[in-house]
Design a protein around this motif. Structure first.
Motif, PDB file in Angstrom:
ATOM      1  N   ILE A 121      48.672 -22.112  21.503  1.00  0.00           N
ATOM      2  CA  ILE A 121      47.476 -21.552  20.873  1.00  0.00           C
ATOM      3  C   ILE A 121      47.371 -22.032  19.430  1.00  0.00           C
ATOM      4  N   ALA A 122      48.480 -21.995  18.722  1.00  0.00           N
ATOM      5  CA  ALA A 122      48.476 -22.407  17.317  1.00  0.00           C
ATOM      6  C   ALA A 122      49.844 -22.985  16.963  1.00  0.00           C
ATOM      7  N   PRO A 123      49.916 -24.265  16.654  1.00  0.00           N
ATOM      8  CA  PRO A 123      51.197 -24.904  16.322  1.00  0.00           C
ATOM      9  C   PRO A 123      52.005 -24.224  15.216  1.00  0.00           C
ATOM     10  N   PRO A 124      51.383 -23.516  14.207  1.00  0.00           N
ATOM     11  CA  PRO A 124      52.235 -22.857  13.214  1.00  0.00           C
ATOM     12  C   PRO A 124      53.216 -21.849  13.821  1.00  0.00           C
ATOM     13  N   ALA A 142      48.633 -12.430  13.378  1.00  0.00           N
ATOM     14  CA  ALA A 142      49.093 -13.755  13.804  1.00  0.00           C
ATOM     15  C   ALA A 142      47.911 -14.677  14.085  1.00  0.00           C
ATOM     16  N   ALA A 143      46.845 -14.134  14.648  1.00  0.00           N
ATOM     17  CA  ALA A 143      45.650 -14.941  14.902  1.00  0.00           C
ATOM     18  C   ALA A 143      45.089 -15.461  13.587  1.00  0.00           C
ATOM     19  N   ARG A 144      45.084 -14.607  12.585  1.00  0.00           N
ATOM     20  CA  ARG A 144      44.595 -15.026  11.268  1.00  0.00           C
ATOM     21  C   ARG A 144      45.470 -16.147  10.708  1.00  0.00           C
ATOM     22  N   VAL A 145      46.785 -15.989  10.824  1.00  0.00           N
ATOM     23  CA  VAL A 145      47.703 -17.023  10.345  1.00  0.00           C
ATOM     24  C   VAL A 145      47.454 -18.332  11.086  1.00  0.00           C
ATOM     25  N   GLY A 146      47.226 -18.243  12.389  1.00  0.00           N
ATOM     26  CA  GLY A 146      47.008 -19.435  13.201  1.00  0.00           C
ATOM     27  C   GLY A 146      45.607 -19.995  13.129  1.00  0.00           C
ATOM     28  N   GLY A 147      44.700 -19.243  12.496  1.00  0.00           N
ATOM     29  CA  GLY A 147      43.322 -19.703  12.373  1.00  0.00           C
ATOM     30  C   GLY A 147      42.577 -19.718  13.695  1.00  0.00           C
ATOM     31  N   VAL A 148      42.919 -18.769  14.575  1.00  0.00           N
ATOM     32  CA  VAL A 148      42.256 -18.684  15.877  1.00  0.00           C
ATOM     33  C   VAL A 148      41.602 -17.319  16.047  1.00  0.00           C
ATOM     34  N   SER A 149      40.683 -17.236  16.966  1.00  0.00           N
ATOM     35  CA  SER A 149      40.008 -15.987  17.285  1.00  0.00           C
ATOM     36  C   SER A 149      40.997 -14.999  17.905  1.00  0.00           C
ATOM     37  N   PRO A 204      41.676 -13.301   3.353  1.00  0.00           N
ATOM     38  CA  PRO A 204      41.754 -14.302   2.304  1.00  0.00           C
ATOM     39  C   PRO A 204      41.408 -15.712   2.770  1.00  0.00           C
ATOM     40  N   ARG A 205      41.670 -16.023   4.017  1.00  0.00           N
ATOM     41  CA  ARG A 205      41.401 -17.359   4.519  1.00  0.00           C
ATOM     42  C   ARG A 205      39.905 -17.659   4.564  1.00  0.00           C
TER      43      ARG A 205
END
Length: 178
Positions: free
Chosen positions: A32-35, A57-64, A91-92
């Motif tokens: 879902i998110a490489p980070p 975690a979704a926010r950190v990964g930049g995903v919905s 913040p993002r």
């Protein structure tokens, strides 16, 4: 003997709880998110994953959030989740440096990466530093990832926050006491 049904995956589910209940979802999270590759680090798994919700975690990964929850649920054959109000990106969502962020107002800088590497959870110490700030003061912390749980706690306490990602291992988070 019947197997106890596993808890439904929701935005409030902690990443650590998710991986304890469904260890097979580690690779799904990374897809879902490489980070999320950082979750393979046992220290981060024991510390950060225990306090980070899937919403954070979704926010950190930049995903919905909805996309993340439904992908995870599908992988373990749970029903689709309908998220009526997407969690804001915090913040993002503001890529430009805010007007309030001035270097002359930064009264304390903390690099918490060594604490995290040692298996410590720096949130308590950072919250103490936030509590000691005077009006208009800024605290800068350096982490190896976006500290979403800390940002959420600071915002709940009325702080303004902003992050700057310099590299995959260097994220600067700024907290202003208004």
């Amino acid at each position: 003997m019947t197997e106890t049904p596993k808890k439904l995956i929701t935005p409030q589910t902690k990443v650590g709880e998710l991986l304890d209940a469904f260890p097979e979802l580690e690779n799904v999270l990374i897809q879902i998110a490489p980070p999320f590759k950082k979750l393979r680090n046992p220290i981060l798994r024991r510390t950060v994953a225990r306090v980070t919700s899937l919403s954070q975690a979704a926010r950190v990964g930049g995903v919905s959030v909805a996309e993340m929850i439904n992908t995870l649920r599908q992988a373990v054959e749970q029903p689709d989740y309908q998220l009526s109000d997407e969690v804001p990106l915090g913040p993002r969502s503001c890529p430009e440096t805010p007007d309030w962020l001035r270097t002359d107002r930064i009264v304390k800088r903390m690099d918490v990466r060594p604490m995290i590497s040692a298996g410590e959870q720096p949130m308590g110490r950072v919250l103490q530093e936030l509590a000691s700030l005077a009006k208009g003061d800024i605290l800068e912390i350096v982490t190896p990832f976006e500290p979403a749980p800390l940002i959420d706690k600071a915002m709940e306490r009325g702080f303004h926050t902003w992050i700057s990602t310099e590299s995959p291992e260097v994220v600067r988070a700024y907290f202003l006491r208004p």
